[in-house]
Write an enzyme that holds these catalytic residues in place. Structure first.
Site, PDB file in Angstrom:
ATOM      1  N   VAL A 111     103.007 -12.988  24.154  1.00 53.82           N
ATOM      2  CA  VAL A 111     103.750 -12.477  23.000  1.00 53.82           C
ATOM      3  C   VAL A 111     102.909 -11.404  22.322  1.00 53.82           C
ATOM      4  O   VAL A 111     101.730 -11.628  22.021  1.00 53.82           O
ATOM      5  CB  VAL A 111     104.101 -13.617  22.011  1.00 53.82           C
ATOM      6  CG1 VAL A 111     104.688 -13.044  20.718  1.00 53.82           C
ATOM      7  CG2 VAL A 111     105.087 -14.587  22.647  1.00 53.82           C
ATOM      8  N   ALA A 133      98.340 -10.739  19.450  1.00 55.52           N
ATOM      9  CA  ALA A 133      99.038 -11.177  20.672  1.00 55.52           C
ATOM     10  C   ALA A 133      98.508 -12.550  21.041  1.00 55.52           C
ATOM     11  O   ALA A 133      97.496 -13.005  20.487  1.00 55.52           O
ATOM     12  CB  ALA A 133      98.794 -10.203  21.816  1.00 55.52           C
ATOM     13  N   LYS A 134      99.178 -13.213  21.915  1.00 53.63           N
ATOM     14  CA  LYS A 134      98.669 -14.461  22.489  1.00 53.63           C
ATOM     15  C   LYS A 134      99.414 -14.684  23.781  1.00 53.63           C
ATOM     16  O   LYS A 134     100.557 -14.221  23.944  1.00 53.63           O
ATOM     17  CB  LYS A 134      98.933 -15.636  21.536  1.00 53.63           C
ATOM     18  CG  LYS A 134      97.932 -16.752  21.672  1.00 53.63           C
ATOM     19  CD  LYS A 134      96.630 -16.404  20.990  1.00 53.63           C
ATOM     20  CE  LYS A 134      95.632 -17.512  21.043  1.00 53.63           C
ATOM     21  NZ  LYS A 134      94.494 -17.249  20.156  1.00 53.63           N
ATOM     22  N   GLY A 135      98.776 -15.394  24.709  1.00 54.56           N
ATOM     23  CA  GLY A 135      99.444 -15.694  25.964  1.00 54.56           C
ATOM     24  C   GLY A 135      98.999 -17.033  26.471  1.00 54.56           C
ATOM     25  O   GLY A 135      98.134 -17.685  25.876  1.00 54.56           O
TER      26      GLY A 135
END
Ligand code: NAD
Length: 409
Positions: free
Chosen positions: A51, A96-98
């Site tokens: 995201v 962001a992060k994933g």
């Protein structure tokens, strides 16, 4: 939690309703299927996510989490928090992060490498050194970042160090990244102690979580004279009013993979750890460990939120009532040392000019001091909670940047 915290800050900042969705909703939310061959000859498909919250200040930046409970909602919340954290620290990034929904303990090293490489390969259309820069989080580490960097580089036909941070120093990582978050937590605790006129040598601390962040914070606090009376990880919990031997615990955890079996004599009930009387409480493990009930029972003077999201919104309401008793260092400030030194790593990789550890740590303290002072000024000016002040500075910066850039086309 991310949405409810944002709404209360947006109320305080008087952000019009029509502008709130633009600030809150992620710019991009990517879901991928990650197929790999398992050691037993079967093929398995894992779900992966990334995201990217907003692109207003520069590329997005954020960790990659490999854990069984990862889903698009968790990843989105973590991406949103990263945005406010980066803006508060003055970094030119959106959040962001994933992650991948997987129990890494069930994978062999070969399977983990295959999963990491395929995840990065699937992400190539969506990431880049000036688009989105990944980093480690729970379940990933320097080795995984080295595989990400290598996979991206193989597709580009040249070495692209600046595509991820948190790499080993031998592969373009920076000195000081490994200890940055824990040292930053300790530095902000000492800044808070100065304000409260607490002396390290007369103070006690309890630390929940003994991984990267918790152990480096514990070592630094102990080095400067704080007595660590309680510490735990997901396997075990220890308490000793006379003080625990932190260096022995770090060595034990490094040798055995966890604190399990460190001592029978000092074993303690983990459910009671957070509510023991102490000067400094450091939750450095997982989200939502402090709910309203725990918040009402806390007996610390400083709550240093080293983990992301350790305090629920209900608990926040209780802490707000106890504002004069408990000095909260909110997560987006407390653990920002990690992303600050990640930013330094990216800058060094882009320039191919590398700094020594003391330069990295001096610059880290400079940015932390600046963010801490700005939060304290805002708290005093508007008589608001530390969390509201920290988030307001972050949200305000993004809102102003969006307003001045306008809406394209
Ligand atoms: P880690 O995986 O190295 O360590 C996590 C620790 O928490 C381990 O000791 C684990 O045993 C313990 N733990 C897990 N569940 C627990 C439980 N129920 N009770 C007690 N202990 C438990 O992870 P880390 O990198 O140290 O990250 C810890 C927290 O800090 C996370 O919330 C992470 O998002 C946040 N954070 C980390 C960084 C970083 O640079 N590593 C930066 C910013 C924020």
């Amino acid at each position: 939690m991310a949405r409810s915290q944002f709404n209360s800050v947006a109320d305080y900042l008087q952000i019009p309703d029509g502008h709130r969705d633009r600030l809150l909703y992620p710019k991009r939310a990517i879901t991928i299927s990650v197929p790999i061959n398992m050691d037993n000859g079967e093929m398995a498909v894992f779900q992966g996510y990334r995201v990217q919250h907003h692109l207003t200040l520069g590329p997005t930046k954020g960790g990659t989490r490999f854990a069984p409970n990862v889903d698009i909602g968790e990843v989105s919340a973590l991406a949103i928090w990263m945005s406010w954290k980066c803006a508060l620290a003055g970094l030119p990034y959106g959040g962001a992060k994933g992650g991948i929904t997987v129990d890494v303990n069930s994978l062999s090293r070969r399977e983990l490498e295959a999963l990491s490489r395929r995840y990065m390969q699937e992400m190539i259309p969506f990431v880049g050194p000036h688009i989105d820069v990944m980093a480690p989080d729970m379940g990933t580490n320097e080795q995984v970042m080295a595989w990400f960097m290598d996979t991206y580089s193989m597709y580009q036909g040249r070495t692209v160090n600046e595509i991820v941070t948190g790499k080993p120093v031998s592969s373009g990582g920076t000195e000081g990244r490994r200890e940055a978050t824990g040292l930053g937590v300790a530095h902000l605790i000492f800044r808070s102690m100065e304000r409260l006129q607490l002396k390290p040598s007369d103070s006690t601390a309890v630390i929940q979580g003994f991984g990267n962040v918790g152990s480096f914070a514990a070592i630094e606090l102990a080095r400067q004279g704080v007595k660590i009376i309680g510490a735990s990880d997901h396997t075990s919990c220890y308490f000793d009013k006379r003080g625990l031997d932190v260096n022995a615990m770090v060595e034990y955890a490094a040798r055995n993979g966890s604190l399990k079996g460190f001592s029978n004599e000092l074993a303690f009930d983990p459910a009671q750890l957070l509510v023991q009387p102490c000067d400094i409480l450091v939750p450095a493990a997982i989200e939502r460990v402090i709910d309203a009930d725990v918040a009402a029972k806390l007996q610390c003077r400083i709550l240093a939120e080293a983990a992301n999201g350790p305090t629920t919104p209900d608990a926040d309401a209780v802490l707000d009532q106890r504002r004069k008793e408990i000095f909260v260092i909110p997560d987006i400030l407390c653990n920002s040392g990690g992303v600050i030194v990640s930013y330094f790593e990216w800058v060094q990789d882009l320039q191919q000019l590398f700094w020594g550890k003391s330069e990295v740590l001096t610059r880290l303290r400079g940015l932390l001091d600046d963010a801490f002072s700005r939060v304290m000024e805002r708290v005093e000016k508007d008589d608001i909670s530390h969390r509201t002040a920290a988030m307001a500075i972050g949200v305000d910066k993004v809102a102003k940047a969006k307003a001045t850039r306008g809406l394209f086309p």
